[in-house]
Design an enzyme around this catalytic site. Structure first.
Site, PDB file in Angstrom:
ATOM      1  N   SER A 144      11.251  54.682  49.168  1.00  0.00           N
ATOM      2  CA  SER A 144      11.905  55.000  47.903  1.00  0.00           C
ATOM      3  C   SER A 144      11.411  56.341  47.380  1.00  0.00           C
ATOM      4  CB  SER A 144      11.609  53.922  46.863  1.00  0.00           C
ATOM      5  OG  SER A 144      12.083  54.288  45.578  1.00  0.00           O
TER       6      SER A 144
ATOM      7  N   TYR B 256       5.713  48.402  42.228  1.00  0.00           N
ATOM      8  CA  TYR B 256       6.731  48.700  43.237  1.00  0.00           C
ATOM      9  C   TYR B 256       6.490  50.072  43.849  1.00  0.00           C
ATOM     10  CZ  TYR B 256      11.432  49.796  45.056  1.00  0.00           C
ATOM     11  OH  TYR B 256      12.497  50.168  45.849  1.00  0.00           O
TER      12      TYR B 256
END
Length: 294
Positions: free
Chosen positions: A187, A200
């Site tokens: 990501s 995350y």
């Protein structure tokens, strides 16, 4: 006559998204507007003919887009999903089979070490081998601050994004031969972390280290390992993240292209990394971010 050149700023919805909320893991039917996974648009050309793929989190979002693309490029595809995502998984399976390829759906939680190993064995048994492994399953939740982050939630994020990824990769490696490819969904959060996604983002940064180390480890065996780093992409995970109406209304608006991406816009990156076109690409992180820098 060739198709007209499309302005990427307006290729998809270029304003925000309506207020909505889902429970994890998020379902396609409850996502407004429905994400584009390439159901009607992706056209294959045999780039992955004869290959056998395993995709975790393959029922919806980026995983579904990759499953559709891989199948239309000629690969058999097994997808891993949570039991509550069975309807989405069945729909994805139907699209794989419609492309003329074998499909397998595997319900369970990759945090379970035995399940993560079993999905590899079942895929190999069903397809006769394994060539492509896409480690895509992920969990994220908006956090009000580190002081309020419960250990149970931390365990779920780390268990899904790191332990489950490593369990699956560890089980898959003995079945991979020269020419095989492992692709991790990292990501932009690995490089530009948001405070509300601190746990995350930590896992996504760790995935980058995993990819680089594993690429060095497996390169001498002819196995390539890479990552895709998506920016803001409209998937069922987004309404299930816990963001308020204002956050959804501005989701993706801060990219240079001025909008959020769609899962279908990620598919080509995975096909490239899985294919022989990327035969000299390993240890790389390919950004698909709408122009946001890593």
């Amino acid at each position: 006559m060739s198709d007209p050149i499309e302005d990427p700023r307006h290729a998809y919805r270029d304003d925000g998204f309506p207020a909505q909320e889902q429970q994890q893991p998020g379902l396609i039917r409850d996502t407004d507007p429905r994400p584009d996974h390439g159901e009607d648009s992706y056209r294959g050309s045999g780039k992955l003919a004869g290959r056998r793929a395993l995709i975790t989190g393959g029922d919806s979002g980026i995983g579904r887009a990759v499953a559709i693309a891989f199948a239309r490029e000629g690969a058999d595809v097994a997808i891993v999903h949570l039991p509550e995502e069975q309807d989405d998984a069945d729909s994805t399976r139907s699209l794989i089979e419609k492309a003329g390829q074998r499909a397998l759906t595997l319900a369970g939680d990759i945090r379970d070490e035995s399940f993560a190993a079993r999905i590899v064995e079942q895929t190999v048994a069903e397809f006769g081998g394994l060539d492509l492994v896409v480690l895509n399953a992920a969990y994220q939740k908006d956090r009000e601050g580190l002081e309020s982050l419960q250990t149970e939630e931390l365990d779920r994020v780390f268990g899904t994004n790191l332990y489950g990824m490593m369990f699956t990769a560890r089980a898959a490696i003995p079945h991979l031969a020269a020419g095989a490819s492992i692709i991790v969904t990292s990501s932009i959060q690995a490089f530009n972390p948001s405070p509300g996604l601190i746990d995350y983002a930590m896992t996504k940064a760790a995935q980058v280290a995993f990819v680089k180390a594993l690429a060095e480890d497996l390169g001498p065996r002819g196995i390539r390992v890479n990552a895709v780093a998506p920016g803001p992409i409209w998937t069922p995970l987004i309404p299930a993240t816990g963001w308020d109406a204002e956050r959804l209304a501005t989701f993706g608006q801060d990219t240079p292209l001025g909008r959020a991406g769609q899962p279908a816009e990620l598919a080509g990156a995975y096909v490239y990394l899985a294919s022989d076109a990327a035969s000299f690409v390993s240890g790389a992180v390919l950004p698909v971010t709408g122009g946001k820098g890593l």
